[in-house]
Design a protein around this motif. Structure first.
Motif, PDB file in Angstrom:
ATOM      1  N   GLY A  61      39.819  34.661  40.969  1.00 17.77           N
ATOM      2  CA  GLY A  61      39.880  35.446  41.911  1.00 17.77           C
ATOM      3  C   GLY A  61      41.110  36.231  42.305  1.00 17.77           C
ATOM      4  N   LEU A  62      42.265  35.536  41.950  1.00 21.21           N
ATOM      5  CA  LEU A  62      43.452  36.366  42.120  1.00 21.21           C
ATOM      6  C   LEU A  62      43.454  37.675  41.249  1.00 21.21           C
ATOM      7  CD1 LEU A  62      46.239  33.796  42.233  1.00 21.21           C
ATOM      8  CD2 LEU A  62      44.980  34.764  44.257  1.00 21.21           C
ATOM      9  N   GLU A  63      43.085  37.394  39.995  1.00 23.89           N
ATOM     10  CA  GLU A  63      43.003  38.506  38.977  1.00 23.89           C
ATOM     11  C   GLU A  63      42.300  39.596  39.659  1.00 23.89           C
ATOM     12  OE1 GLU A  63      42.476  37.792  34.887  1.00 23.89           O
ATOM     13  OE2 GLU A  63      44.122  36.592  34.897  1.00 23.89           O
ATOM     14  N   ALA A  64      40.984  39.094  40.028  1.00 26.82           N
ATOM     15  CA  ALA A  64      40.161  39.995  40.716  1.00 26.82           C
ATOM     16  C   ALA A  64      40.545  41.015  41.727  1.00 26.82           C
ATOM     17  CB  ALA A  64      38.718  39.292  41.359  1.00 26.82           C
ATOM     18  N   VAL A  65      41.367  40.469  42.760  1.00 28.43           N
ATOM     19  CA  VAL A  65      41.966  41.160  43.669  1.00 28.43           C
ATOM     20  C   VAL A  65      43.046  42.046  43.214  1.00 28.43           C
ATOM     21  CG1 VAL A  65      43.311  40.940  46.025  1.00 28.43           C
ATOM     22  CG2 VAL A  65      41.659  39.261  45.452  1.00 28.43           C
ATOM     23  N   ARG A  66      43.926  41.706  42.227  1.00 31.16           N
ATOM     24  CA  ARG A  66      44.850  42.531  41.499  1.00 31.16           C
ATOM     25  C   ARG A  66      44.135  43.709  40.841  1.00 31.16           C
ATOM     26  NH1 ARG A  66      46.583  43.274  36.602  1.00 31.16           N
ATOM     27  NH2 ARG A  66      45.458  41.451  36.025  1.00 31.16           N
ATOM     28  N   MET A  78      31.148  38.872  40.227  1.00 27.21           N
ATOM     29  CA  MET A  78      32.078  37.860  40.518  1.00 27.21           C
ATOM     30  C   MET A  78      31.353  36.554  40.269  1.00 27.21           C
ATOM     31  SD  MET A  78      35.240  37.272  41.928  1.00 27.21           S
ATOM     32  CE  MET A  78      35.390  38.655  43.249  1.00 27.21           C
ATOM     33  N   ASP A  79      32.115  35.719  39.428  1.00 29.48           N
ATOM     34  CA  ASP A  79      31.720  34.463  39.436  1.00 29.48           C
ATOM     35  C   ASP A  79      32.151  33.764  40.764  1.00 29.48           C
ATOM     36  OD1 ASP A  79      30.587  32.157  38.594  1.00 29.48           O
ATOM     37  OD2 ASP A  79      32.683  31.443  37.097  1.00 29.48           O
ATOM     38  N   LEU A  80      31.991  32.290  40.883  1.00 31.41           N
ATOM     39  CA  LEU A  80      32.197  31.622  42.254  1.00 31.41           C
ATOM     40  C   LEU A  80      33.091  30.564  42.029  1.00 31.41           C
ATOM     41  CD1 LEU A  80      28.833  31.584  44.365  1.00 31.41           C
ATOM     42  CD2 LEU A  80      30.826  33.204  44.553  1.00 31.41           C
ATOM     43  N   THR A 101      35.100  48.776  47.378  1.00 28.48           N
ATOM     44  CA  THR A 101      34.486  48.417  46.402  1.00 28.48           C
ATOM     45  C   THR A 101      33.625  47.246  46.987  1.00 28.48           C
ATOM     46  OG1 THR A 101      36.794  48.334  45.082  1.00 28.48           O
ATOM     47  CG2 THR A 101      35.036  46.616  44.493  1.00 28.48           C
ATOM     48  N   GLN A 102      32.385  47.288  46.315  1.00 30.70           N
ATOM     49  CA  GLN A 102      31.341  46.417  46.502  1.00 30.70           C
ATOM     50  C   GLN A 102      31.462  44.936  45.587  1.00 30.70           C
ATOM     51  OE1 GLN A 102      29.237  46.503  49.172  1.00 30.70           O
ATOM     52  NE2 GLN A 102      29.782  48.348  49.529  1.00 30.70           N
ATOM     53  N   VAL A 103      30.768  43.883  46.033  1.00 28.78           N
ATOM     54  CA  VAL A 103      30.843  42.756  45.204  1.00 28.78           C
ATOM     55  C   VAL A 103      29.367  42.269  45.022  1.00 28.78           C
ATOM     56  CG1 VAL A 103      31.475  40.452  45.105  1.00 28.78           C
ATOM     57  CG2 VAL A 103      33.093  42.057  46.064  1.00 28.78           C
ATOM     58  N   VAL A 104      29.045  41.923  43.670  1.00 25.01           N
ATOM     59  CA  VAL A 104      27.986  41.362  43.249  1.00 25.01           C
ATOM     60  C   VAL A 104      28.297  39.891  42.851  1.00 25.01           C
ATOM     61  CG1 VAL A 104      25.731  41.496  42.182  1.00 25.01           C
ATOM     62  CG2 VAL A 104      26.434  43.440  43.092  1.00 25.01           C
ATOM     63  N   VAL A 105      27.732  38.824  43.300  1.00 25.87           N
ATOM     64  CA  VAL A 105      28.127  37.567  42.762  1.00 25.87           C
ATOM     65  C   VAL A 105      27.086  37.414  41.423  1.00 25.87           C
ATOM     66  CG1 VAL A 105      27.878  35.331  43.153  1.00 25.87           C
ATOM     67  CG2 VAL A 105      28.731  36.594  44.860  1.00 25.87           C
ATOM     68  N   LEU A 106      27.770  37.006  40.404  1.00 21.06           N
ATOM     69  CA  LEU A 106      27.042  36.733  39.307  1.00 21.06           C
ATOM     70  C   LEU A 106      27.442  35.200  38.969  1.00 21.06           C
ATOM     71  CD1 LEU A 106      24.863  37.620  37.046  1.00 21.06           C
ATOM     72  CD2 LEU A 106      26.962  38.505  35.634  1.00 21.06           C
ATOM     73  N   THR A 107      26.469  34.156  39.151  1.00 19.23           N
ATOM     74  CA  THR A 107      27.039  32.800  39.008  1.00 19.23           C
ATOM     75  C   THR A 107      25.844  32.009  38.588  1.00 19.23           C
ATOM     76  OG1 THR A 107      27.803  30.911  40.406  1.00 19.23           O
ATOM     77  CG2 THR A 107      26.360  32.386  41.312  1.00 19.23           C
ATOM     78  N   THR A 108      26.021  30.682  38.036  1.00 21.34           N
ATOM     79  CA  THR A 108      25.225  29.850  37.626  1.00 21.34           C
ATOM     80  C   THR A 108      24.286  29.199  39.004  1.00 21.34           C
ATOM     81  OG1 THR A 108      26.443  29.108  35.836  1.00 21.34           O
ATOM     82  CG2 THR A 108      24.968  27.537  36.391  1.00 21.34           C
ATOM     83  N   TYR A 109      24.988  29.070  40.128  1.00 18.01           N
ATOM     84  CA  TYR A 109      24.589  28.353  41.319  1.00 18.01           C
ATOM     85  C   TYR A 109      23.839  29.064  42.191  1.00 18.01           C
ATOM     86  CZ  TYR A 109      28.347  25.383  39.130  1.00 18.01           C
ATOM     87  OH  TYR A 109      29.139  24.987  38.112  1.00 18.01           O
ATOM     88  N   ALA A 110      22.806  28.657  42.745  1.00 20.87           N
ATOM     89  CA  ALA A 110      21.843  29.165  43.652  1.00 20.87           C
ATOM     90  C   ALA A 110      21.827  28.331  45.071  1.00 20.87           C
ATOM     91  CB  ALA A 110      20.697  29.490  43.151  1.00 20.87           C
TER      92      ALA A 110
END
Length: 247
Positions: A61-66, A78-80, A101-110
């Motif tokens: 997440g820190l790299e994402a914000v940067r 974004m992974d969670l 900037t919009q965020v679309v979560v892409l994760t294993t978990y639902a």
């Protein structure tokens, strides 16, 4: 981040795919996932899809914000569950500081404990990693058009949550000692005699997730063992005598 790490991230970025028919330019996308193989695979897949240009990739997440601050992408995939800063917190920071900037979560978990915090943090889309390329493109296009980019599975879960009986929602609205709805649910299942494995199977989560919930609820309620947890659940009316073993 070191120069070597920066070079590795840059190597993951796919070339732009020109928009067909001179329409809207490709959506500028950043991929964030802590698993290198998964991240590189997503970048490779996106590089083959029309209308998407991968401009960066990060491992937490820190790299994402940067990266959002540096590159001003249209969308972050974004992974969670990531180290240092998880996806929900990164989403909150991005949507607060960089609302373009919009965020679309892409994760294993639902599960609910993953889904609802991410949506509350500002994610406009939510996909699981079994999504195909067409579904990812559609979600990106939807969020850029102001719509929600949700997979059918997530849409069903939201509808189920909205249609839950009011009495069930009310009973979970103010659980004791600040327990979350999921921690309360885990507590009730403990009181009904379920093992961690059985709880995990019932809630469709991992055993590790169940252990985390148990540790959290024990700390909040001042419990030392499962026997105390059972008495606590009965004392607070979370479970009726005819549902348990009758102790």
């Amino acid at each position: 981040m070191t120069g070597d790490e920066g070079a590795a991230r840059a190597a993951e970025v796919s070339p732009a795919v020109p928009a067909e028919g001179g329409g809207r330019p490709p959506a500028r996308v950043i991929v964030v996932d802590d698993q290198t193989v998964v991240r590189e695979g997503i970048v490779m897949l996106l590089g083959l899809l029309p209308g998407i240009e991968v401009v960066g990739a990060g491992a937490d997440g820190l790299e994402a914000v940067r990266l959002v601050a540096e590159l001003a992408p249209d969308v972050v995939l974004m992974d969670l569950r990531m180290p240092r800063c998880d996806g929900a917190e990164a989403t909150r920071r991005i949507r607060t500081e960089y609302p373009g900037t919009q965020v679309v979560v892409l994760t294993t978990y639902a599960d609910d404990d993953s889904l609802f915090p991410a949506l509350k943090a500002g994610a406009r889309g939510y996909l699981t990693k079994d999504a195909g390329g067409d579904e990812i493109v559609r979600a990106v296009e939807d969020v850029l058009s102001g719509d929600a980019g949700l997979s059918p599975r997530i849409q069903r879960r939201l509808l189920e949550r909205l249609s839950e009986p009011e009495s069930a929602s009310a009973s979970a609205a103010e659980p004791p000692d600040g327990l979350t709805a999921r921690e309360t649910e885990v507590l009730v299942l403990i009181a009904e005699g379920m093992s961690n494995h059985e709880i995990a199977r019932s809630l469709h989560v991992s055993t590790a997730t169940v252990k985390t919930h148990i540790n959290n609820l024990f700390a909040k309620a001042g419990l030392k063992d499962r026997a105390q947890a059972v008495r606590y659940a009965y004392r607070h009316g979370l479970i009726k005598l005819d549902r348990g073993s009758g102790t």
